[in-house]
Write a protein that holds these residues in place. Sequence first.
Motif, PDB file in Angstrom:
ATOM      1  N   GLU A  31       0.759  -1.163  -0.020  1.00 12.96           N
ATOM      2  CA  GLU A  31      -0.031   0.122  -0.105  1.00 12.96           C
ATOM      3  C   GLU A  31       0.784   1.328   0.037  1.00 12.96           C
ATOM      4  OE1 GLU A  31      -3.738   1.919   2.504  1.00 12.96           O
ATOM      5  OE2 GLU A  31      -2.632   0.459   3.281  1.00 12.96           O
ATOM      6  N   ARG A  32       1.839   1.258   0.742  1.00  7.84           N
ATOM      7  CA  ARG A  32       2.825   2.476   1.022  1.00  7.84           C
ATOM      8  C   ARG A  32       3.593   2.810  -0.586  1.00  7.84           C
ATOM      9  NH1 ARG A  32       3.839   4.210   6.809  1.00  7.84           N
ATOM     10  NH2 ARG A  32       2.307   3.108   7.883  1.00  7.84           N
TER      11      ARG A  32
ATOM     12  N   TYR B  87       2.161   2.055  -3.563  1.00  7.83           N
ATOM     13  CA  TYR B  87       1.193   2.807  -4.146  1.00  7.83           C
ATOM     14  C   TYR B  87       0.963   4.381  -3.952  1.00  7.83           C
ATOM     15  CZ  TYR B  87      -0.064  -1.823  -6.370  1.00  7.83           C
ATOM     16  OH  TYR B  87      -0.237  -2.819  -6.888  1.00  7.83           O
TER      17      TYR B  87
ATOM     18  N   PHE C 284      -5.195  -2.745  -1.594  1.00  7.89           N
ATOM     19  CA  PHE C 284      -4.229  -2.024  -1.259  1.00  7.89           C
ATOM     20  C   PHE C 284      -4.980  -0.348  -1.231  1.00  7.89           C
ATOM     21  CE2 PHE C 284      -1.642  -5.113  -2.912  1.00  7.89           C
ATOM     22  CZ  PHE C 284      -1.123  -5.767  -1.752  1.00  7.89           C
ATOM     23  N   ARG C 285      -6.058  -0.303  -1.564  1.00 11.20           N
ATOM     24  CA  ARG C 285      -6.632   1.016  -1.552  1.00 11.20           C
ATOM     25  C   ARG C 285      -7.084   1.607  -0.213  1.00 11.20           C
ATOM     26  NH1 ARG C 285     -11.304   1.006  -5.760  1.00 11.20           N
ATOM     27  NH2 ARG C 285      -9.794  -0.374  -6.790  1.00 11.20           N
TER      28      ARG C 285
ATOM     29  N   ILE D 231      -3.601   5.721   1.271  1.00 12.43           N
ATOM     30  CA  ILE D 231      -3.598   6.148  -0.182  1.00 12.43           C
ATOM     31  C   ILE D 231      -4.469   7.611  -0.138  1.00 12.43           C
ATOM     32  CG2 ILE D 231      -4.435   6.055  -2.404  1.00 12.43           C
ATOM     33  CD1 ILE D 231      -2.223   3.873  -1.792  1.00 12.43           C
TER      34      ILE D 231
END
Length: 619
Positions: free
Chosen positions: A219-220, A222, A249-250, A254
């Motif tokens: 996630e980080r 992205y 991962f959203r 984000i």
Amino acid sequence: MWALRRASLPLRSQAFNIRSSRACCANLELPITYGQGDACFHESCKSMPDGCLSSKRLYYTTQVSWNFSVDRRSFSSQAGAESSGEKDDLEDGFSELETLPSAEASQHEDELISEPELSEDEEEVEPSQHELELSENGADSIEKRSPRKRNVSELFKAILAFPAFSVHGALDKWVKAGNDLNRAEISLAMFNFRKRQMFGRALQLSEWLEEHKQIEFVERDYASRVDLIAKVRGLYKAEKYIETIPASFRGEVIYRTLLAYAVSTHNLKKSEEIFNKMKDLEFPVTPFTCNQLLLLYKRLDKKKMADVLLLMEKENVKPTAFTYKLLIDTKGQSNDMTGMDQIYETMKAEGCEPDITVKAILAKHYAAGGLKEKAEAVLKDMEGGNLKENRWACQALLPLYAELGQVDEVERVWKVCESNPRLQEFMAAIKAWGMLNKIEEAEAVFEKMSNTFKKLSSRHYYVLLKVYANGKKLTKGKDLVKRMADNKCDIGPLTWDALVKLYVEAGELEKADSMLQKAAQTNRKKPLFNSYMTIMEQYSKKGDTHNAEKMFYRMRQAGYMARLRQFQTLIQAYINAKTSPYGIWERMKADNIFPNKSLLAQLAQVDPFKKTAASDLLD
């Protein structure tokens, strides 16, 4: 939290304000009026006013109505305290340098660099103000926070050395040669690109990594991409990219990254939209998110800061050190020393130990407010009894002692550093001597700095340029700019800003104007907000409404959203010209600008329909 809110009670708004409804009644019809003299607006709204931030949602509207009332808690003694803070846009850490490039510039993404940094043997790494303010942010997985002293990545060197600015080509060659492409190397390369504000190349590196699946994105990673897309291509493109991120991962990281960028570019509408989106997605209200809103409103609309604190109380969000730092600085800017002291005491009572930056903020506002003894007491506390052991305090102490006009103290602190100064200590000493109008001493420190480091950036020349500007040393300033060019130093927004001030202080306003216009037209980097305002304020003093309006328009062209300070300056130009700015109310409403007490007074002076004793007789 209640103690923090109580500290704000003496600051109930004493000026023009927005009527806030604490009830979340979307269908409630509220008559909203504005009254000043004989002018009046009367409208109805079927939604919550912009001033109200409920625990569920943050409301924003461009069709905003105004009300002359006193019923909101505010963290500003004066509703117009915003202007005092905006004048420090530069001092706040060059935050405007990270603003969004135009769409036309996106085709040159690889060269989006504001100012080159120091040589690779630089001891100190300077984070941008955005990174300092957002130290809580988590968008850094493939670019983890780095130690203060780091080497330059071999991958970074290889990308820079590859012809035609082809990041993808350089990466293909790197892998083909059998070089290792691990997270540590990628992180260091990304850090080097960000440090030099080469966001376009950092973005291409991230894109290549995802396309070739060289690392497993989390996630980080992205979130880092979202931040880079926003910086290079704009918020709209960043939002579109978020839609392509796998749902798993959203998460909150984000969106808070997107929020942080919107706040850093002073985009009020988009920031509030992103906050509302996070509420719709049922992300928890975090200290980071609230701090972003406080930071935004501190810059653009201080009246709303009280609403954020109310939201934090309702959501049981505990203030962080950064929260207290923002509130203390806001009180100081409003010249509310009592309120500033109350928040400082609350901070300590809540077990949050004030660091040196908090103490420096206190000392700065005490000095500006004429409380010399209190400022000196804080400075001695920062020294800690042994300045050699607390060497890290010197950087902050130098300009603060200069603010108090204490030459001997500046000399004493500099002697602690003089044998082996760090980069930031050099810059602080130059600034301090300049504040004391000791031009020769400032020049001597600069020469020592240039001999110590192989290559200085525009940012470091800027410190001395500013000294020359404040001292009205136009010839010396021009010579220093020529020296920058001879040393192949990038001439960018910081240099332009210093030159603008140099020309203005020398009485060459037209030269400053033409120089800034030429710089804006021939470069992809946009001038600083402060550069435009320096010129606009001079035209305003002259009552030159034509050129004041021209500067207002050029700021809009450059991508700067309208602020209260711009309208104050523009209206003052009409006051000095003894004429009326027809349609100014509609312009302010369209830009969602809320008048404060001082602006209302200005508007009353230029109201073409204002009745006087003479006009009544003539009617």
